[in-house]
Design a protein around this motif. Structure first.
Motif, PDB file in Angstrom:
ATOM      1  N   MET A 234     -28.159  41.826  22.133  1.00 50.12           N
ATOM      2  CA  MET A 234     -28.679  43.105  21.677  1.00 50.12           C
ATOM      3  C   MET A 234     -28.595  43.221  20.160  1.00 50.12           C
ATOM      4  SD  MET A 234     -30.157  45.691  22.947  1.00 50.12           S
ATOM      5  CE  MET A 234     -30.832  47.154  22.199  1.00 50.12           C
ATOM      6  N   ALA A 235     -27.490  42.706  19.583  1.00 52.87           N
ATOM      7  CA  ALA A 235     -27.323  42.767  18.132  1.00 52.87           C
ATOM      8  C   ALA A 235     -28.417  41.972  17.423  1.00 52.87           C
ATOM      9  CB  ALA A 235     -25.945  42.239  17.744  1.00 52.87           C
ATOM     10  N   LEU A 236     -28.736  40.789  17.977  1.00 56.19           N
ATOM     11  CA  LEU A 236     -29.774  39.961  17.371  1.00 56.19           C
ATOM     12  C   LEU A 236     -31.145  40.625  17.478  1.00 56.19           C
ATOM     13  CD1 LEU A 236     -28.704  36.381  18.530  1.00 56.19           C
ATOM     14  CD2 LEU A 236     -28.412  37.415  16.282  1.00 56.19           C
ATOM     15  N   LEU A 237     -31.412  41.287  18.593  1.00 53.60           N
ATOM     16  CA  LEU A 237     -32.668  42.015  18.746  1.00 53.60           C
ATOM     17  C   LEU A 237     -32.757  43.166  17.745  1.00 53.60           C
ATOM     18  CD1 LEU A 237     -33.067  42.182  22.640  1.00 53.60           C
ATOM     19  CD2 LEU A 237     -34.401  40.806  21.012  1.00 53.60           C
ATOM     20  N   THR A 238     -31.622  43.818  17.497  1.00 53.01           N
ATOM     21  CA  THR A 238     -31.587  44.901  16.512  1.00 53.01           C
ATOM     22  C   THR A 238     -31.915  44.380  15.120  1.00 53.01           C
ATOM     23  OG1 THR A 238     -29.924  46.107  17.803  1.00 53.01           O
ATOM     24  CG2 THR A 238     -30.132  46.690  15.475  1.00 53.01           C
ATOM     25  N   ILE A 239     -31.331  43.230  14.770  1.00 55.45           N
ATOM     26  CA  ILE A 239     -31.616  42.629  13.459  1.00 55.45           C
ATOM     27  C   ILE A 239     -33.096  42.285  13.349  1.00 55.45           C
ATOM     28  CG2 ILE A 239     -31.181  40.626  11.988  1.00 55.45           C
ATOM     29  CD1 ILE A 239     -28.342  40.565  13.097  1.00 55.45           C
ATOM     30  N   LEU A 240     -33.638  41.694  14.412  1.00 55.41           N
ATOM     31  CA  LEU A 240     -35.053  41.329  14.412  1.00 55.41           C
ATOM     32  C   LEU A 240     -35.930  42.572  14.233  1.00 55.41           C
ATOM     33  CD1 LEU A 240     -37.251  39.190  14.788  1.00 55.41           C
ATOM     34  CD2 LEU A 240     -37.095  39.577  17.263  1.00 55.41           C
ATOM     35  N   PHE A 241     -35.595  43.647  14.939  1.00 51.81           N
ATOM     36  CA  PHE A 241     -36.344  44.898  14.809  1.00 51.81           C
ATOM     37  C   PHE A 241     -36.304  45.414  13.372  1.00 51.81           C
ATOM     38  CE2 PHE A 241     -35.798  49.551  14.537  1.00 51.81           C
ATOM     39  CZ  PHE A 241     -37.094  49.951  14.868  1.00 51.81           C
ATOM     40  N   CYS A 242     -35.121  45.374  12.768  1.00 54.29           N
ATOM     41  CA  CYS A 242     -34.964  45.887  11.399  1.00 54.29           C
ATOM     42  C   CYS A 242     -35.740  45.040  10.389  1.00 54.29           C
ATOM     43  CB  CYS A 242     -33.484  45.950  11.024  1.00 54.29           C
ATOM     44  SG  CYS A 242     -32.563  47.216  11.922  1.00 54.29           S
ATOM     45  N   ILE A 243     -35.741  43.729  10.599  1.00 50.32           N
ATOM     46  CA  ILE A 243     -36.477  42.855   9.687  1.00 50.32           C
ATOM     47  C   ILE A 243     -37.985  43.121   9.796  1.00 50.32           C
ATOM     48  CG2 ILE A 243     -37.145  40.442   9.277  1.00 50.32           C
ATOM     49  CD1 ILE A 243     -34.230  39.694   9.981  1.00 50.32           C
ATOM     50  N   ILE A 244     -38.476  43.273  11.034  1.00 51.82           N
ATOM     51  CA  ILE A 244     -39.899  43.578  11.238  1.00 51.82           C
ATOM     52  C   ILE A 244     -40.248  44.932  10.608  1.00 51.82           C
ATOM     53  CG2 ILE A 244     -41.655  44.115  12.962  1.00 51.82           C
ATOM     54  CD1 ILE A 244     -40.261  42.079  14.809  1.00 51.82           C
ATOM     55  N   LEU A 245     -39.362  45.912  10.794  1.00 48.59           N
ATOM     56  CA  LEU A 245     -39.583  47.238  10.207  1.00 48.59           C
ATOM     57  C   LEU A 245     -39.648  47.156   8.689  1.00 48.59           C
ATOM     58  CD1 LEU A 245     -39.789  50.307  10.445  1.00 48.59           C
ATOM     59  CD2 LEU A 245     -37.271  50.403  10.485  1.00 48.59           C
ATOM     60  N   LEU A 246     -38.750  46.376   8.087  1.00 48.67           N
ATOM     61  CA  LEU A 246     -38.738  46.217   6.633  1.00 48.67           C
ATOM     62  C   LEU A 246     -40.051  45.614   6.133  1.00 48.67           C
ATOM     63  CD1 LEU A 246     -37.137  46.309   3.948  1.00 48.67           C
ATOM     64  CD2 LEU A 246     -36.294  44.015   4.501  1.00 48.67           C
ATOM     65  N   VAL A 247     -40.504  44.574   6.811  1.00 46.06           N
ATOM     66  CA  VAL A 247     -41.758  43.920   6.414  1.00 46.06           C
ATOM     67  C   VAL A 247     -42.925  44.898   6.525  1.00 46.06           C
ATOM     68  CG1 VAL A 247     -43.405  42.102   7.016  1.00 46.06           C
ATOM     69  CG2 VAL A 247     -40.957  41.602   6.993  1.00 46.06           C
ATOM     70  N   LEU A 248     -42.962  45.670   7.614  1.00 44.40           N
ATOM     71  CA  LEU A 248     -44.050  46.627   7.803  1.00 44.40           C
ATOM     72  C   LEU A 248     -44.019  47.726   6.747  1.00 44.40           C
ATOM     73  CD1 LEU A 248     -44.097  47.007  11.706  1.00 44.40           C
ATOM     74  CD2 LEU A 248     -45.770  45.816  10.254  1.00 44.40           C
ATOM     75  N   LEU A 249     -42.850  48.221   6.431  1.00 43.51           N
ATOM     76  CA  LEU A 249     -42.742  49.278   5.424  1.00 43.51           C
ATOM     77  C   LEU A 249     -43.247  48.806   4.066  1.00 43.51           C
ATOM     78  CD1 LEU A 249     -39.240  50.882   6.209  1.00 43.51           C
ATOM     79  CD2 LEU A 249     -41.492  51.951   6.474  1.00 43.51           C
ATOM     80  N   VAL A 250     -42.887  47.575   3.697  1.00 43.77           N
ATOM     81  CA  VAL A 250     -43.257  47.073   2.370  1.00 43.77           C
ATOM     82  C   VAL A 250     -44.716  46.637   2.319  1.00 43.77           C
ATOM     83  CG1 VAL A 250     -42.800  45.283   0.638  1.00 43.77           C
ATOM     84  CG2 VAL A 250     -40.897  46.388   1.823  1.00 43.77           C
ATOM     85  N   SER A 251     -45.149  45.868   3.330  1.00 43.64           N
ATOM     86  CA  SER A 251     -46.479  45.260   3.260  1.00 43.64           C
ATOM     87  C   SER A 251     -47.587  46.157   3.808  1.00 43.64           C
ATOM     88  CB  SER A 251     -46.481  43.924   4.015  1.00 43.64           C
ATOM     89  OG  SER A 251     -46.138  44.121   5.371  1.00 43.64           O
ATOM     90  N   TRP A 252     -47.317  46.903   4.873  1.00 43.12           N
ATOM     91  CA  TRP A 252     -48.359  47.728   5.500  1.00 43.12           C
ATOM     92  C   TRP A 252     -48.325  49.161   4.979  1.00 43.12           C
ATOM     93  CZ3 TRP A 252     -47.799  51.752   9.326  1.00 43.12           C
ATOM     94  CH2 TRP A 252     -49.031  52.209   9.842  1.00 43.12           C
ATOM     95  N   ALA A 253     -47.136  49.787   4.994  1.00 45.61           N
ATOM     96  CA  ALA A 253     -47.033  51.178   4.552  1.00 45.61           C
ATOM     97  C   ALA A 253     -46.932  51.304   3.026  1.00 45.61           C
ATOM     98  CB  ALA A 253     -45.819  51.850   5.203  1.00 45.61           C
ATOM     99  N   LYS A 254     -46.750  50.171   2.319  1.00 48.15           N
ATOM    100  CA  LYS A 254     -46.682  50.143   0.850  1.00 48.15           C
ATOM    101  C   LYS A 254     -45.528  50.987   0.301  1.00 48.15           C
ATOM    102  CE  LYS A 254     -50.423  47.686   0.908  1.00 48.15           C
ATOM    103  NZ  LYS A 254     -50.330  46.213   0.761  1.00 48.15           N
TER     104      LYS A 254
END
Length: 438
Positions: free
Chosen positions: A1-21
Motif C-alpha cells: 500500500m505504501a508503494l502504491l501511495t508513492i506511485l500515486f503521489c509521483i503521478i500527481l506531481l507529474v500531472l500538476l507540473v506538466s498538465w495543470a501547469k
C-alpha cells in the motif's frame, strides 16, 4: 500500500507540473502534504517534515549554487568560457569535443560532490553549445554522466566512502574496481547513448549565454582556465592533502576549512571578481549587476530543488524505506544483486542516492560481515550502482538538469533518467562479472 501511495503521489506531481501547469515548487508542497497524510504521518508533524526537508536540502547547496552561478555568469560574459571552448576545440577538434568534455567531467568529478561539479561545468558545456551551435543535451549529458558515475562509484564521495567503512572494505581496492566499472558505464551512458538525443530540442539557461567577443577582447588562456577551474584546484588539492595527512593540528584544520565547498566557492568568486572583472576593465558596480542577474536566474531552480527535498523528507519520515526493506528481505537473491535491487527501489521511491545507498548498506551489512564469500568491495559498488537507478521527479538532480537545460519533464526522463539507469545497470553487470574473477 505504501508503494502504491508513492506511485500515486509521483503521478500527481507529474500531472500538476506538466498538465495543470502548476509551479513546480508549489506542486511539491501540495503533493508532499498529501503524501504525509496518506502515509500516516501525524497531522501536527507534517509541517515540520516540510520545513526540515526544505532546510536540509537548501542548507547543503544554496551557497554552492548561487556562488557557482555568479562565477559562471562572469566566466560567460567576460569571454573566458569562449576562450576555453576555443582552446578545447583547437586541441581536440569539434568532432571530438564531446569526448574532451567527458574527460574533463571525469577528472573534475573525482574530488567534487555532484551538485558542485554540475554547477561548475554547466557554463563550459553551454559555451561550447552556443559557439559551435551543437545540440545541448548531446554535448552536455556525457559530461554529466561522468560526474554521476564518480558520485555513485568512487570514494571520496559520501555514499561509497561510508559504505567502505560499514562493510570493512578496502578503500584502494574499491577505488580500483570502481574505476574499472566507471569507464564502460560512462562510455555507454554518455557518448554512446547521447547519439540518440541529437535532435532533442533544448534552449539552455540564458544566464550562461553571452555575446561572442572578438579574439583580442578575450581574457588570456591561463586566466580563463585558472579562474574557471580554481574551485576544482582548491577542492582537489585539499582532498589530496587531507587524505594523506591525518594530523589534527591547526594547519590540518585550516586546510579542511578552506577545502570546504562553500569556502572554496567564496574564494573563487572573490578571485573571479578581480581576474575576470576589474582586471578586464569592468567596474565593481558592473560586476555586481552581473551577480544580481545570476541570482535572479538561479532562484527558481533553487526553489524547485528545495521542493524535491521536501518530498523526499516526507517519504523518509513516513518510514516507507523500512516497508521496502522488510518486503525485500524475503527475496532469495544473489547478495550483490539483492544489494543493488534494494538500493535501486529505495532510490526510485525516495529520490536520494545517498539515502538509498546508506539504507541498503545498513540492511546488507550483517550479511556481508558474516559471510566471507561476499566481496565487500564489490558490495560497495553494487549498492552504489543501485543508488543511481532511474532518477526522476523526486530527485533534485533531475530538476537541476531539467531547468538548466530548459527541457520538458518528458524529455528529461528520456535523457537524464535513462542515462542514470544505464549507469546503474552497467554497474551491476560489471560487478557480477568482476565477482567471477576476484
Amino acid at each position: 500500500m505504501a508503494l502504491l501511495t508513492i506511485l500515486f503521489c509521483i503521478i500527481l506531481l507529474v500531472l500538476l507540473v506538466s498538465w495543470a501547469k502548476v509551479n513546480p515548487f508549489l506542486a511539491f508542497i501540495i503533493v508532499s502534504v498529501i503524501a504525509g497524510l496518506l502515509l500516516g504521518i501525524p497531522v501536527d508533524k507534517i509541517t515540520a517534515s516540510v520545513q526540515t526537508g526544505l532546510g536540509k536540502t537548501l542548507g547543503d547547496i544554496t551557497i554552492i549554487i548561487i556562488l557557482g552561478a555568479m562565477v559562471g555568469k562572469l566566466v560567460a560574459i567576460s569571454g573566458a568560457a569562449q576562450k576555453i571552448a576555443n582552446m578545447l576545440v583547437n586541441l581536440f577538434g569539434v568532432k571530438y569535443i564531446q569526448w574532451a568534455l567527458v574527460v574533463v567531467g571525469f577528472i573534475v568529478g573525482i574530488p567534487l560532490f555532484y551538485n558542485t561539479g554540475f554547477v561548475l561545468m554547466v557554463p563550459l558545456i553551454f559555451s561550447v553549445v552556443y559557439k559551435y551551435k551543437l545540440p545541448a543535451v548531446y554535448i552536455g549529458l556525457p559530461m554529466l554522466a561522468a560526474l554521476s558515475v564518480t558520485h555513485g562509484f568512487l570514494p571520496p564521495h559520501p555514499s561509497p566512502t561510508a559504505l567502505v567503512g560499514m562493510f570493512h572494505a578496502n578503500m584502494g581496492t574499491t577505488l580500483m574496481y570502481g574505476l574499472m566499472l566507471a569507464v564502460p558505464a560512462i562510455v555507454l551512458a554518455g557518448p554512446v547513448f547521447a547519439r540518440t538525443l541529437k535532435n532533442m530540442p533544448s534552449t539552455p539557461l540564458e544566464t550562461f549565454r553571452a555575446e561572442e567577443l572578438p579574439e583580442d577582447k578575450l581574457p588570456g588562456g591561463f586566466n580563463s582556465f585558472f579562474t574557471a577551474l580554481l574551485p576544482v584546484i582548491l577542492l582537489m588539492a585539499s582532498a589530496i592533502y587531507l587524505n594523506n595527512d591525518h594530523a589534527t593540528g591547526a594547519f590540518h584544520k585550516f586546510i579542511a576549512f578552506i577545502g570546504d565547498a562553500p569556502v572554496v566557492m567564496l574564494i573563487s568568486i572573490i578571485t573571479a571578481t578581480f581576474t575576470l572583472g576589474t582586471m578586464q576593465g569592468r567596474s565593481m558596480k558592473d560586476v555586481g549587476v552581473l551577480y544580481v542577474d545570476a541570482i535572479k536566474d538561479i532562484a527558481p531552480i533553487l526553489l524547485i530543488i528545495g521542493g524535491s527535498g521536501i518530498f523526499k523528507e516526507v517519504l523518509v519520515d513516513s518510514g516507507v524505506n523500512n516497508v521496502i526493506t522488510q518486503s525485500m528481505q524475503n527475496l532469495h537473491l544473489q547478495p550483490l544483486l539483492l544489494g543493488w535491487l534494494l538500493a535501486a527501489i529505495i532510490r526510485i521511491s525516495l529520490g536520494s542516492a545517498t539515502v538509498a545507498g546508506l539504507t541498503a548498506a545498513g540492511i546488507m551489512s550483517t550479511m556481508v560481515l558474516h559471510d566471507p564469500s561476499i566481496n565487500p568491495n564489490l558490495m560497495v559498488l553494487s549498492i552504489g550502482a543501485g543508488s543511481l537507478a532511474f532518477s526522476h521527479v523526486n530527485d533534485g538532480g533531475f530538476w537541476m538538469f531539467k531547468e538548466y537545460f530548459n527541457l520538458s519533464i518528458k524529455d528529461t526522463i528520456k535523457s537524464w533518467s535513462v542515462m542514470e539507469s544505464i549507469v546503474s545497470v552497467v554497474g551491476i553487470i560489471g560487478v557480477l562479472i568482476l565477482n567471477q574473477f576476484v
